[in-house]
Design a protein around this motif. Sequence first.
Motif, PDB file in Angstrom:
ATOM      1  N   UNK A   1       0.846  -1.206   0.000  1.00 25.62           N
ATOM      2  CA  UNK A   1       0.000   0.000   0.000  1.00 25.62           C
ATOM      3  C   UNK A   1       0.878   1.251   0.000  1.00 25.62           C
ATOM      4  N   UNK A   2       0.369   2.344  -0.552  1.00 34.82           N
ATOM      5  CA  UNK A   2       1.105   3.599  -0.615  1.00 34.82           C
ATOM      6  C   UNK A   2       0.746   4.481   0.567  1.00 34.82           C
ATOM      7  N   UNK A   3       1.710   5.240   1.029  1.00 39.04           N
ATOM      8  CA  UNK A   3       1.487   6.119   2.157  1.00 39.04           C
ATOM      9  C   UNK A   3       0.423   7.166   1.835  1.00 39.04           C
ATOM     10  N   UNK A   4       0.394   7.607   0.590  1.00 37.45           N
ATOM     11  CA  UNK A   4      -0.577   8.638   0.196  1.00 37.45           C
ATOM     12  C   UNK A   4      -2.022   8.180   0.386  1.00 37.45           C
ATOM     13  N   UNK A   5      -2.234   6.853   0.432  1.00 37.39           N
ATOM     14  CA  UNK A   5      -3.585   6.322   0.622  1.00 37.39           C
ATOM     15  C   UNK A   5      -4.052   6.438   2.071  1.00 37.39           C
ATOM     16  N   UNK A   6      -3.102   6.779   2.990  1.00 42.66           N
ATOM     17  CA  UNK A   6      -3.451   6.867   4.416  1.00 42.66           C
ATOM     18  C   UNK A   6      -3.457   8.297   4.930  1.00 42.66           C
TER      19      UNK A   6
END
Length: 418
Positions: A222-227
């Motif tokens: 998962x990408x950090x930008x998704x959190x």
Amino acid sequence: MTTLQPVRGMHDLLPCEYQKHFCVIDAARKITSSYGFAEIATPIMEFKEVFKRTLGDVSDIVSKEMYEIADRGDEEIVLRPEGTAGVARAVISNGLTQSMPLKFFYAGPMFRYERPQKGRMRQLHQIGVELFGVPDPLGDIEVIALAFDVLKALKLSHRVTLEINTLGDDESRKLYRNHLVTYLRDHHSTLSPESQQRLERNPLRILDTKDEGDKKILKGAPLLTESLNTLSQEMFEKVREGLKTLQIPFKLNPHLVRGLDYYCHAAFEFTTTELGSQGAVLAGGRYDGLMATMGGPSIPGVGWAGGIDRIAMMLTEDILPILNRPLVILPMDEAFDVQGLELAQALRKEGYKVEMTYGGGLGKRLKKANKMNARYGLILGEEEISSHTVTLKDLDTSEQTQLSQDRLGMVLREKGVL
């Protein structure tokens, strides 16, 4: 007898190479000054605790790469591996935390015990800036613009790519950490031993891995930008808008991270494809948690460090300062050396670059002058000494003119020597 050599991973900066280093530092010094940054110099040696607090016991730098000094007082002292922690320590120990904002520029050697490689020796050299006390994205934009202007002054801005990402705030990173750990635990058995250890202690540092197997696993992570929460998204949007306003080109890199807990929000790197695998020439980000980690008050910070060695390797000849070709004193005999020295001193006081030649007759001294790339030779013989004159020899055309020593400075100025 064994020929003495420098310590592995450390090398001499001979004049031609030092000229490039000076060019990088001089450009950075001028640009940072125009932004209001004051130059600071911290000790090359620090207590180990300075870096244990900031980099953590499990980081490669602390656990593997620091040079530790055998101090007579049994203190744990190290050669500094990077500049930010030392500058932050200086702010705290000198009681500057009440004088925000603070803007600092530094340049100097750092030391890391790692495999020497192109553009990265064990004694490396860095320029860097630190901006303390500005929580607004304006601070991020300003230090990135400053870095861009330094590279532009060195005619490198079109040969590098600015990559940016956001690490979000504490809340965003904690949420992301949970998502990342859940994903990586399903791949635990195929992770490298180093990443398996990091999974338990500092999972975000796995994103910095150099292991090719780990990199393949991370492609599906998962990408950090998704959190990111709303605040983090807005902060990053303001940084991007600011860069667009200043017409600084950039590209988003969602895999760009910083593995240390005190980093937050914007992270950035200027990278190049011209130096092989060592692509980053300047990198930085926001570190709002650094001061508190070091035992000081909670003060926001943002900054960057650039590798002088790597930047210098990219410089082209046209950016280097044109060095004034010297005048050379050419006594026809050693008996006239003292008069030659007197003439040299008089010309130096007027601002001319003058070199002496030592020993031998005129022919031998002329050969030395040519090796010095001298522009004019000043010949002194018995006739010149008795008449207080000098023979001015153009070393490019071999043209010679005898003139009074009193008129020499004026004639040289007319020829554009100064």
